[in-house]
Design an enzyme around this catalytic site. Structure first.
Site, short mmCIF file in Angstrom:
data_model
loop_
_atom_site.label_atom_id
_atom_site.label_comp_id
_atom_site.label_asym_id
_atom_site.label_seq_id
_atom_site.Cartn_x
_atom_site.Cartn_y
_atom_site.Cartn_z
N ARG A 166 54.25 29.08 43.95
CA ARG A 166 55.70 28.83 44.14
C ARG A 166 56.32 28.12 42.93
O ARG A 166 57.18 27.25 43.08
CB ARG A 166 55.95 27.98 45.39
CG ARG A 166 55.51 28.59 46.68
CD ARG A 166 56.30 29.84 47.04
NE ARG A 166 56.01 30.28 48.38
CZ ARG A 166 55.01 31.12 48.67
NH1 ARG A 166 54.24 31.62 47.72
NH2 ARG A 166 54.81 31.48 49.92
N SER A 236 59.40 28.68 54.85
CA SER A 236 58.63 27.42 54.84
C SER A 236 59.48 26.33 54.17
O SER A 236 59.94 26.52 53.04
CB SER A 236 57.34 27.57 54.03
OG SER A 236 56.56 28.62 54.54
N GLU A 332 59.52 23.08 49.63
CA GLU A 332 59.47 24.35 48.90
C GLU A 332 60.87 24.76 48.46
O GLU A 332 61.05 25.47 47.48
CB GLU A 332 58.86 25.44 49.79
CG GLU A 332 58.40 26.62 49.00
CD GLU A 332 58.53 27.93 49.73
OE1 GLU A 332 59.63 28.52 49.73
OE2 GLU A 332 57.52 28.39 50.26
P1 FAD Z 1 68.25 31.74 46.47
O1 FAD Z 1 67.94 30.86 47.65
O2 FAD Z 1 69.58 32.37 46.41
O3 FAD Z 1 68.00 30.94 45.13
C1 FAD Z 1 66.81 30.22 44.95
C2 FAD Z 1 66.89 29.48 43.60
O4 FAD Z 1 66.88 30.41 42.52
C3 FAD Z 1 68.18 28.67 43.43
O5 FAD Z 1 67.84 27.48 42.76
C4 FAD Z 1 69.05 29.56 42.56
O6 FAD Z 1 69.98 28.82 41.79
C5 FAD Z 1 68.03 30.25 41.69
N1 FAD Z 1 68.45 31.60 41.29
C6 FAD Z 1 68.61 32.67 42.11
N2 FAD Z 1 68.89 33.78 41.40
C7 FAD Z 1 68.96 33.40 40.09
C8 FAD Z 1 69.20 34.10 38.86
N3 FAD Z 1 69.44 35.41 38.83
N4 FAD Z 1 69.16 33.40 37.71
C9 FAD Z 1 68.89 32.07 37.73
N5 FAD Z 1 68.65 31.36 38.86
C10 FAD Z 1 68.69 32.00 40.03
N6 FAD Z 1 59.12 33.04 50.21
C11 FAD Z 1 57.88 33.41 49.87
O7 FAD Z 1 57.44 33.18 48.73
N7 FAD Z 1 57.06 34.03 50.76
C12 FAD Z 1 57.45 34.30 52.01
O8 FAD Z 1 56.68 34.88 52.79
C13 FAD Z 1 58.76 33.94 52.40
N8 FAD Z 1 59.20 34.18 53.65
C14 FAD Z 1 60.46 33.81 54.01
C15 FAD Z 1 60.89 34.08 55.31
C16 FAD Z 1 62.15 33.72 55.72
C17 FAD Z 1 62.60 34.03 57.12
C18 FAD Z 1 63.03 33.08 54.81
C19 FAD Z 1 64.42 32.70 55.22
C20 FAD Z 1 62.62 32.79 53.52
C21 FAD Z 1 61.31 33.15 53.10
N9 FAD Z 1 60.84 32.87 51.82
C22 FAD Z 1 59.59 33.28 51.45
C23 FAD Z 1 61.67 32.12 50.87
C24 FAD Z 1 62.69 32.99 50.09
O9 FAD Z 1 62.91 34.21 50.73
C25 FAD Z 1 62.24 33.27 48.67
O10 FAD Z 1 62.06 32.07 47.96
C26 FAD Z 1 63.22 34.14 47.89
O11 FAD Z 1 62.67 34.52 46.66
C27 FAD Z 1 64.56 33.46 47.65
O12 FAD Z 1 65.46 34.43 47.18
P2 FAD Z 1 67.03 34.21 47.17
O13 FAD Z 1 67.63 35.32 46.40
O14 FAD Z 1 67.54 34.02 48.54
O15 FAD Z 1 67.12 32.85 46.36
N1 EPU Z 2 49.01 27.08 60.96
C1 EPU Z 2 48.99 26.33 62.09
N2 EPU Z 2 50.17 26.07 62.71
C2 EPU Z 2 51.36 26.53 62.25
C3 EPU Z 2 51.38 27.30 61.07
C4 EPU Z 2 50.18 27.57 60.44
O1 EPU Z 2 47.92 25.88 62.53
O2 EPU Z 2 52.38 26.24 62.87
C5 EPU Z 2 47.72 27.39 60.28
C6 EPU Z 2 46.92 28.49 60.99
O3 EPU Z 2 45.56 28.17 60.85
C7 EPU Z 2 47.23 29.73 60.17
C8 EPU Z 2 47.36 29.15 58.77
O4 EPU Z 2 47.93 27.85 58.96
O5 EPU Z 2 46.24 30.68 60.27
C9 EPU Z 2 48.25 29.97 57.84
O6 EPU Z 2 49.49 30.21 58.48
P1 EPU Z 2 50.46 31.37 57.99
O7 EPU Z 2 49.70 32.62 57.78
O8 EPU Z 2 51.63 31.41 58.90
O9 EPU Z 2 50.88 30.91 56.56
P2 EPU Z 2 51.42 29.55 55.95
O10 EPU Z 2 50.36 29.01 55.06
O11 EPU Z 2 51.96 28.64 56.98
C10 EPU Z 2 52.33 30.72 53.82
C11 EPU Z 2 53.61 30.81 53.05
C12 EPU Z 2 54.56 31.79 53.71
C13 EPU Z 2 53.90 33.15 53.79
C14 EPU Z 2 52.61 33.02 54.60
C15 EPU Z 2 51.85 34.32 54.74
C16 EPU Z 2 53.86 28.67 51.96
C17 EPU Z 2 54.59 27.39 51.91
N3 EPU Z 2 54.21 29.50 52.94
O12 EPU Z 2 52.63 30.11 55.07
O13 EPU Z 2 55.71 31.90 52.88
O14 EPU Z 2 54.75 34.09 54.41
O15 EPU Z 2 51.75 32.03 53.97
O16 EPU Z 2 51.08 34.56 53.63
O17 EPU Z 2 53.00 28.93 51.14
C18 EPU Z 2 57.77 30.82 52.42
O18 EPU Z 2 57.31 30.57 51.30
O19 EPU Z 2 58.94 30.53 52.76
C19 EPU Z 2 56.93 31.51 53.39
C20 EPU Z 2 57.33 31.81 54.63
#
Ligand code: FAD
Ligand code: EPU
Length: 349
Positions: A166, A236, A332
């Protein structure tokens, strides 16, 4: 004169996935680099703060924003076939999931593990998005940025992007007066599925293809994660902590079931969701902010949570986890104050 144009406030409630009810002086959607440069130049001229966003799915606005929020909608995807790979040149305002879906539908497999992650391509690079065993860094060839000061463009190749969990150089060296405008993605034709244990149970056939993995990931995510269209959240809220083996050894005797993963550098990633679950916050709710029951690393806005509700809840979680496990959680998401980004270390103290 120009200032008058910027004196009205516009609501961001439907334009941030946390669904926080705040405003900006002005909201602008840019479709070209020229528009992006023009608006940032005007802001500088009139000393008005500005921020570039994709889908605002990884941020929390703390107060009404006193400047211009620029939503990047610079679109365009070019796919070039090579002998052993596909090169995708993608403008930064494209939606990440749209690209994943498009490539999978074309039979170009390699991005499917990152299905359904909200947000734009540009932010995916900044954040080095990751899920289910794949990170953006694994498929990134280059990231192109533009200086909003002098309009010079720079292509930064993967190893110079300093990607880590990240994190990337775009959060540090190039986080001020630069915009990401394009990314290059390289997908090898020699595709091999990435199947973590959490996906294994869903696979019934001997041979699996990218479509199946895509569908499985979408199914898991739809079951586990709150849909921002219905429930405000930013994924997250905290990162999974990276600790030393020594630190892990102090935890294991007390918490034998603690999930942990060995990182390539020898450090250990532990699950922040598990730590929060283990603490048993028991239906804690501050105003309208609470912990998502199915995935405890996610804080949600039940309806009308204020940024202060969410911050107060995050502070409680932070200090309880610190006290119980001696682990300091790191947010995050990015925090946006009235005139710009605020360091997360200042938020949780
Ligand atoms: P924004 O929130 O709009 O911006 C994020 C940052 O980037 C800000 O500081 C902004 O100023 C900067 N920025 C954006 N675009 C530009 C640009 N073109 N130039 C310069 N700066 C810029 N993340 C994961 O890694 N894995 C996941 O599994 C994951 N699951 C998610 C699930 C949900 C339901 C939600 C709501 C979020 C999840 N995220 C996850 C987090 C998020 O989706 C990612 O971090 C995503 O990349 C953010 O994109 P955004 O366009 O919305 O960024
Ligand atoms: N777990 C729990 N309780 C919870 C959540 C997780 O016990 O409420 C434990 C379980 O053992 C589970 C393990 O954690 O098996 C991993 O959980 P999960 O697969 O949901 O993933 P995570 O580590 O909680 C990360 C990323 C997610 C990404 C998932 C899937 C971060 C901060 N988050 O979550 O990314 O989707 O792995 O790979 O690394 C995001 O960045 O916004 C985000 C959603």
């Amino acid at each position: 004169m120009y200032k008058n144009k910027y004196s009205c406030n516009q609501s961001l409630k439907n334009l941030n996935t946390f669904a926080i009810d705040i405003t900006a002086k002005k909201i602008v959607f840019v479709k070209t680099i020229a528009q992006l440069i023009a608006i940032s130049k005007k802001c500088k001229l009139y000393n008005i703060p500005y921020i570039i966003l994709g889908e605002a799915s990884n941020i929390l606005f703390l107060k009404n924003y006193k400047g211009v929020v620029i939503f990047n909608r610079i679109k365009g995807i070019k796919i070039v076939e090579q002998d052993d790979s596909w090169l995708l040149h993608v403008n930064s305002g494209e939606k990440w999931h749209h690209l994943v879906k498009l490539t999978v539908n074309l039979g170009i497999f390699g991005l499917e593990n990152l299905a359904l992650i909200p947000g734009c391509i540009g932010s995916a690079a900044i954040q080095n998005i990751g899920a289910y065993g794949l990170e953006f860094k694994d498929i990134c060839q280059y990231v192109e940025i533009i200086s909003l000061k002098n309009r010079s463009k720079m292509k930064i190749y993967n190893r110079f992007c300093l990607f880590s969990y990240r994190n990337s150089i775009f959060k540090h060296k190039y986080n001020h007066e630069y915009a990401i405008i394009k990314v290059g993605i390289k997908i090898l034709k020699n595709w091999k599925p990435i199947i973590l244990s959490s996906i294994k149970n869903y696979i019934q056939t001997k041979h699996v293809n990218g479509h199946q993995i895509f569908n499985i990931i979408c199914k898991i995510r739809k079951n586990k994660l709150p849909d921002p269209k219905k429930t405000g959240n930013a994924g997250s809220f905290f990162k999974n902590p990276i600790i030393t083996k020594k630190k892990l050894q102090t935890l294991v005797p007390f918490y034998r079931k603690i999930p942990y993963f060995l990182e390539k550098n020898g450090l250990i990633k532990i699950s922040a969701g598990w730590l929060i679950e283990k603490y048993q916050f028991n239906n804690i709710q501050i105003g309208d902010a609470t912990i998502y029951q199915k995935q405890k690393l996610i804080l949600i806005n039940k309806n009308n949570a204020t940024p202060q509700d969410i911050i107060q809840l995050a502070r409680i979680i932070y200090s309880c986890i610190l006290k119980k496990f001696n682990i300091a959680l790191e947010p995050e998401i990015d925090f946006i104050g009235p005139v710009g980004k605020i360091k997360s270390s200042e938020i949780l103290k």
